[in-house]
Design a protein around this motif. Sequence first.
Motif, PDB file in Angstrom:
ATOM      1  N   VAL A   1       0.844  -1.190   0.000  1.00 24.18           N
ATOM      2  CA  VAL A   1       0.000   0.000   0.000  1.00 24.18           C
ATOM      3  C   VAL A   1       0.883   1.244   0.000  1.00 24.18           C
ATOM      4  O   VAL A   1       2.042   1.216   0.390  1.00 24.18           O
ATOM      5  CB  VAL A   1      -0.937   0.010   1.226  1.00 24.18           C
ATOM      6  CG1 VAL A   1      -1.889  -1.155   1.180  1.00 24.18           C
ATOM      7  CG2 VAL A   1      -0.145   0.002   2.534  1.00 24.18           C
ATOM      8  N   ALA A   2       0.324   2.344  -0.499  1.00 23.52           N
ATOM      9  CA  ALA A   2       0.996   3.650  -0.528  1.00 23.52           C
ATOM     10  C   ALA A   2       2.266   3.637  -1.374  1.00 23.52           C
ATOM     11  O   ALA A   2       3.228   4.347  -1.097  1.00 23.52           O
ATOM     12  CB  ALA A   2       1.293   4.131   0.889  1.00 23.52           C
ATOM     13  N   ALA A   3       2.260   2.843  -2.443  1.00 22.62           N
ATOM     14  CA  ALA A   3       3.413   2.783  -3.339  1.00 22.62           C
ATOM     15  C   ALA A   3       3.491   4.034  -4.210  1.00 22.62           C
ATOM     16  O   ALA A   3       2.486   4.684  -4.495  1.00 22.62           O
ATOM     17  CB  ALA A   3       3.323   1.546  -4.226  1.00 22.62           C
ATOM     18  N   HIS A   4       4.712   4.349  -4.655  1.00 24.49           N
ATOM     19  CA  HIS A   4       4.904   5.457  -5.589  1.00 24.49           C
ATOM     20  C   HIS A   4       6.289   5.366  -6.231  1.00 24.49           C
ATOM     21  O   HIS A   4       7.177   4.678  -5.731  1.00 24.49           O
ATOM     22  CB  HIS A   4       4.739   6.808  -4.884  1.00 24.49           C
ATOM     23  CG  HIS A   4       5.720   7.078  -3.781  1.00 24.49           C
ATOM     24  ND1 HIS A   4       6.868   7.793  -3.957  1.00 24.49           N
ATOM     25  CD2 HIS A   4       5.719   6.703  -2.487  1.00 24.49           C
ATOM     26  CE1 HIS A   4       7.545   7.864  -2.824  1.00 24.49           C
ATOM     27  NE2 HIS A   4       6.862   7.206  -1.911  1.00 24.49           N
ATOM     28  N   ASN A   5       6.477   6.030  -7.364  1.00 24.44           N
ATOM     29  CA  ASN A   5       7.761   6.212  -8.037  1.00 24.44           C
ATOM     30  C   ASN A   5       8.503   4.888  -8.245  1.00 24.44           C
ATOM     31  O   ASN A   5       9.438   4.555  -7.521  1.00 24.44           O
ATOM     32  CB  ASN A   5       8.633   7.199  -7.265  1.00 24.44           C
ATOM     33  CG  ASN A   5       8.054   8.598  -7.285  1.00 24.44           C
ATOM     34  OD1 ASN A   5       7.320   8.970  -6.368  1.00 24.44           O
ATOM     35  ND2 ASN A   5       8.351   9.375  -8.310  1.00 24.44           N
ATOM     36  N   ALA A   6       8.086   4.156  -9.284  1.00 24.68           N
ATOM     37  CA  ALA A   6       8.613   2.822  -9.554  1.00 24.68           C
ATOM     38  C   ALA A   6       9.647   2.834 -10.668  1.00 24.68           C
ATOM     39  O   ALA A   6       9.679   3.729 -11.522  1.00 24.68           O
ATOM     40  CB  ALA A   6       7.474   1.884  -9.937  1.00 24.68           C
ATOM     41  N   GLY A   7      10.490   1.802 -10.680  1.00 23.82           N
ATOM     42  CA  GLY A   7      11.439   1.565 -11.757  1.00 23.82           C
ATOM     43  C   GLY A   7      11.527   0.082 -12.039  1.00 23.82           C
ATOM     44  O   GLY A   7      11.157  -0.747 -11.199  1.00 23.82           O
ATOM     45  N   ILE A   8      12.029  -0.293 -13.237  1.00 28.38           N
ATOM     46  CA  ILE A   8      12.112  -1.684 -13.638  1.00 28.38           C
ATOM     47  C   ILE A   8      13.496  -1.950 -14.232  1.00 28.38           C
ATOM     48  O   ILE A   8      14.110  -1.060 -14.826  1.00 28.38           O
ATOM     49  CB  ILE A   8      10.994  -2.018 -14.657  1.00 28.38           C
ATOM     50  CG1 ILE A   8      10.880  -3.531 -14.883  1.00 28.38           C
ATOM     51  CG2 ILE A   8      11.159  -1.248 -15.950  1.00 28.38           C
ATOM     52  CD1 ILE A   8       9.654  -3.931 -15.665  1.00 28.38           C
ATOM     53  N   THR A   9      14.004  -3.155 -14.039  1.00 27.12           N
ATOM     54  CA  THR A   9      15.341  -3.479 -14.516  1.00 27.12           C
ATOM     55  C   THR A   9      15.394  -3.609 -16.037  1.00 27.12           C
ATOM     56  O   THR A   9      14.416  -3.979 -16.687  1.00 27.12           O
ATOM     57  CB  THR A   9      15.841  -4.796 -13.900  1.00 27.12           C
ATOM     58  OG1 THR A   9      14.856  -5.816 -14.112  1.00 27.12           O
ATOM     59  CG2 THR A   9      16.111  -4.649 -12.419  1.00 27.12           C
ATOM     60  N   GLY A  10      16.548  -3.319 -16.586  1.00 30.05           N
ATOM     61  CA  GLY A  10      16.850  -3.510 -17.998  1.00 30.05           C
ATOM     62  C   GLY A  10      18.355  -3.492 -18.153  1.00 30.05           C
ATOM     63  O   GLY A  10      19.087  -3.192 -17.190  1.00 30.05           O
ATOM     64  N   ASP A  11      18.848  -3.797 -19.348  1.00 30.28           N
ATOM     65  CA  ASP A  11      20.293  -3.778 -19.528  1.00 30.28           C
ATOM     66  C   ASP A  11      20.766  -2.339 -19.755  1.00 30.28           C
ATOM     67  O   ASP A  11      20.005  -1.381 -19.600  1.00 30.28           O
ATOM     68  CB  ASP A  11      20.713  -4.716 -20.651  1.00 30.28           C
ATOM     69  CG  ASP A  11      20.218  -4.283 -22.024  1.00 30.28           C
ATOM     70  OD1 ASP A  11      19.764  -3.137 -22.166  1.00 30.28           O
ATOM     71  OD2 ASP A  11      20.304  -5.102 -22.959  1.00 30.28           O
ATOM     72  N   GLU A  12      22.043  -2.193 -20.153  1.00 33.71           N
ATOM     73  CA  GLU A  12      22.615  -0.854 -20.280  1.00 33.71           C
ATOM     74  C   GLU A  12      21.885   0.007 -21.313  1.00 33.71           C
ATOM     75  O   GLU A  12      21.888   1.231 -21.226  1.00 33.71           O
ATOM     76  CB  GLU A  12      24.095  -0.964 -20.651  1.00 33.71           C
ATOM     77  CG  GLU A  12      24.952  -1.570 -19.531  1.00 33.71           C
ATOM     78  CD  GLU A  12      26.389  -1.767 -19.961  1.00 33.71           C
ATOM     79  OE1 GLU A  12      26.632  -1.761 -21.197  1.00 33.71           O
ATOM     80  OE2 GLU A  12      27.251  -1.917 -19.086  1.00 33.71           O
ATOM     81  N   LEU A  13      21.272  -0.635 -22.309  1.00 37.26           N
ATOM     82  CA  LEU A  13      20.548   0.094 -23.339  1.00 37.26           C
ATOM     83  C   LEU A  13      19.091   0.337 -22.975  1.00 37.26           C
ATOM     84  O   LEU A  13      18.354   0.932 -23.758  1.00 37.26           O
ATOM     85  CB  LEU A  13      20.617  -0.659 -24.672  1.00 37.26           C
ATOM     86  CG  LEU A  13      22.005  -0.846 -25.269  1.00 37.26           C
ATOM     87  CD1 LEU A  13      21.926  -1.726 -26.520  1.00 37.26           C
ATOM     88  CD2 LEU A  13      22.651   0.494 -25.613  1.00 37.26           C
ATOM     89  N   GLY A  14      18.673  -0.151 -21.796  1.00 36.23           N
ATOM     90  CA  GLY A  14      17.270  -0.044 -21.412  1.00 36.23           C
ATOM     91  C   GLY A  14      16.428  -1.125 -22.056  1.00 36.23           C
ATOM     92  O   GLY A  14      15.239  -0.899 -22.336  1.00 36.23           O
ATOM     93  N   HIS A  15      17.010  -2.318 -22.269  1.00 43.41           N
ATOM     94  CA  HIS A  15      16.293  -3.442 -22.864  1.00 43.41           C
ATOM     95  C   HIS A  15      15.922  -4.438 -21.780  1.00 43.41           C
ATOM     96  O   HIS A  15      16.736  -4.739 -20.896  1.00 43.41           O
ATOM     97  CB  HIS A  15      17.144  -4.131 -23.923  1.00 43.41           C
ATOM     98  CG  HIS A  15      17.364  -3.305 -25.143  1.00 43.41           C
ATOM     99  ND1 HIS A  15      17.877  -3.804 -26.316  1.00 43.41           N
ATOM    100  CD2 HIS A  15      17.129  -1.976 -25.376  1.00 43.41           C
ATOM    101  CE1 HIS A  15      17.959  -2.843 -27.219  1.00 43.41           C
ATOM    102  NE2 HIS A  15      17.512  -1.725 -26.665  1.00 43.41           N
ATOM    103  N   PHE A  16      14.715  -4.969 -21.887  1.00 46.66           N
ATOM    104  CA  PHE A  16      14.197  -5.958 -20.934  1.00 46.66           C
ATOM    105  C   PHE A  16      14.362  -7.339 -21.565  1.00 46.66           C
ATOM    106  O   PHE A  16      13.806  -7.622 -22.629  1.00 46.66           O
ATOM    107  CB  PHE A  16      12.724  -5.667 -20.648  1.00 46.66           C
ATOM    108  CG  PHE A  16      12.096  -6.514 -19.572  1.00 46.66           C
ATOM    109  CD1 PHE A  16      11.907  -6.022 -18.297  1.00 46.66           C
ATOM    110  CD2 PHE A  16      11.668  -7.812 -19.848  1.00 46.66           C
ATOM    111  CE1 PHE A  16      11.308  -6.783 -17.311  1.00 46.66           C
ATOM    112  CE2 PHE A  16      11.072  -8.585 -18.875  1.00 46.66           C
ATOM    113  CZ  PHE A  16      10.897  -8.078 -17.592  1.00 46.66           C
TER     114      PHE A  16
END
Length: 853
Positions: A293-308
């Motif tokens: 609960v009360a989550a905010h401002n998320a990020g997700i992993t990727g490689d150096e180029l921003g690839h998942f």
Amino acid sequence: MIQKLTGFRWIIVALILLIAFPANAFAVVTGSTSAGWNVFDPSAGGAYRYGPSMILNADNSIDMWTCSPGASGAWDYIRYKHSPDNGATWGTESVALQPTAGARDAYSTCDPGVVKFGGYYYMGYTSTENVNGTDNDIYVARATSVTGPWSKWNGSGWGGSSPQPFIVYDDAPIDTYGAGEPSFVVKDTTLYIYYTWMSRDPVTGKPVNQTRVRTVSTSNANWPGSTTYQGVAINRDMDGDDSTDHKYVTSMNKFIAIGTAKRFGPFAYIKMYESTDGLTYKPATLPKNYINVAAHNAGITGDELGHFDTTKNNRVAYAYGTIWAYWYTAMNPISLTDTNLPAVPIVKAAIEGNGQVTLHFRTSGVAGETYKVKYGTASGSYSSTLTGITSSPYTVTGLTNGTPYYFVVAASNANGDSGNSQQVSATPLNLTASPRSSVSASTQLSGWEASKAIDADLNTTWSSTGHSANNSTEWITVDTGGNRMVQRVTLTPRQPNEFSFPSKFNIQVSTDNSTWINADYDIRQYRIESPTQFVYDFNDPIYGRYVRIYATELGHDENQPWSYIMQLGDVKIEEIPYGTSQSSVIPGWDGYKVLDDNQTTAWSSNGHGSAVSTEWVSIDTGAVNSIDAVKITPRQAGVCFPVDFKFQSSNDGSTWTDISGASYTAYANPGSATQSFKFGSTVNARYIRMYATKLSADSFGNYYMQIAEMKPDRLPKRTASASTSISGWETAKVADGQSNTYWSSTAHGSAASTEWVSIDTGSTQNWSGLRIIPRPGYCFPVTFKLQSSTDGVNWTDITGHDYVDYYNPGSTTQVFPFSSLVSARYFRLYSTKLSADDFGNYYMQLGEFIADR
């Protein structure tokens, strides 16, 4: 960055805008999350780490940058740390980037977005042009190593003492967030730059809440000076949508974006979008499992180029916590698949009406996509389906007042139907608009009088006077001309721009314009559009004549410097036809007082010389309702509570039927505590009567029947069990319908102790979630899980509800929605780490434990 967030009221800046997409059919990215862990604990110092940017390396190590508190007058620094084992453990943290004193980014460096190409790591970040934390711009720095040193873009090259933004917020007025929160993705030779743009429409004045995109060639070493604006990638809707972190999914040839929705609230979740070209996004599907609960401002992993890379163990991280700037950072595993079915819709509100329910849900905007509304009168069972629906909101008509209905929405395209949305429930009621005979306010401005809030013109506005600080008090009171059962209040902000809506307030009801009762609307509050309105449905109606909006924290107007002020375009009040009847009454102790939510007032029958006397009081609920129990609050100290009595039901108020299992003899004086009388089986009735044949005496020896409150108990049947309890804090108090009484376990000398509490709902049904009311500020469990059972012996952990290092929720009700319906009779909160009271003893203490169908 932290300063800009405190100056901005997120709940009033979101805007419903339908997203336009190409007409071709899309396959939809579907994600799933699993149980996670905390990677930052504010109790160890540091207050917060939010907005993570993460690189998942080939060896499964993670480099992570987050926004954190600054020093020496700077609001925020960006800090770096490294995990060698995919987020399980972390090395020593270091400062990666900080403001340059005397420069344009002197206030803050925050909201990192990191990518690597051409031999450099590039870190985008946000800073601000003013002390209000508005008019934000986007900067960038580069380094050859994850640990720096970082050289900032100076407008024509890299380095020096005069960093310059490469994306400048140039809209007016500068009363909103501006530009910031960058995210980078490289595909082929193109750098995609995504960023928040929060402004106001120049024509309507309404908030604009967008993710925009720019592109540039990666071959240009000085690319920040040559970016090309490509338009709006995402129009973030009214769901409290946050910034988005973007990645390119190589195996799917798609871009994805993730961000939190309903940020900072009890229903916060991770939301996902997808795109085939990186320029225009549509909703994807990501169930709400495992998100705090009360989550905010998320990020997700990727490689150096921003690839998942879908073959790797990817992570999503986000900050959470209800105490401002005291936030944990959580990390959860996340995986993606692809499907040809449309995205699962998200239902945002179910607004009850007279014989109808209006559903507000998220539409994708994809051409040819339609929606199905499925509903029924049993949780999880949908006997009716409406098809071919093309837009939201949609009103389901022909419903029976007083009957609970359960709704889901599914999307349809040429390939079939999506899964069902999360279930919502609503009970149609005979709601009618209450009259508004007069209005008064704490203060008002000439031309903005209080009367403008009840003149039926949404474009005229009442305004209080201005204040220099937001923690100021203002109020507006509407007189409805007579006592009535108030069920709903709808507030329309100042139109069209929604300035100066209060940040903290209570809705209060009074019979005399002097004694005020705070309305309880718990989770039953919604934002709807066209025009923007906030709808507050009370959990129980309140009897009264006056309705007051009492604010203790104000919003701001559009002028610089800000003035903190309270403004409303309209206050609408709706009632339901509750009423009372009684066998007799004495002056000043009227029957309506059993409905006024005031335990210091009471109805009283006439006096008698003998206990063996008959008296009764009944309530009219306005329509045939499904009623499982009735709540009776005695006159204080239980004075004149009946000794022998029974409960009866009726559909016409004339012919009465004894309710099975609801007859009592020699009932002991209950004191002041509310009594919940549960029926042997559900009763379908409009009228409920408490019928007494033996009374008790007051201090003068006269026999009366006296009751302070009488209302249907709309909660499911509940009886409680617990591992331990203490005198005065008995287990039953966690299921007594009173949020101000508490169950407590026994005391422990260590936090690492096990306690549990469970409720029996009376029968196995489908349930949509749990609500837990804490003891304000104290002894909420720290590490716990939620479990279900059909027999009270064998327990199953509920998916997504295993919590580690849970924050102190204060007095805020904690809402735990299930990702899918749970079939159970029993629910248990099982804790293995406790928190302390103000004397340093460790307990588990709760006010209420409630299951929602």
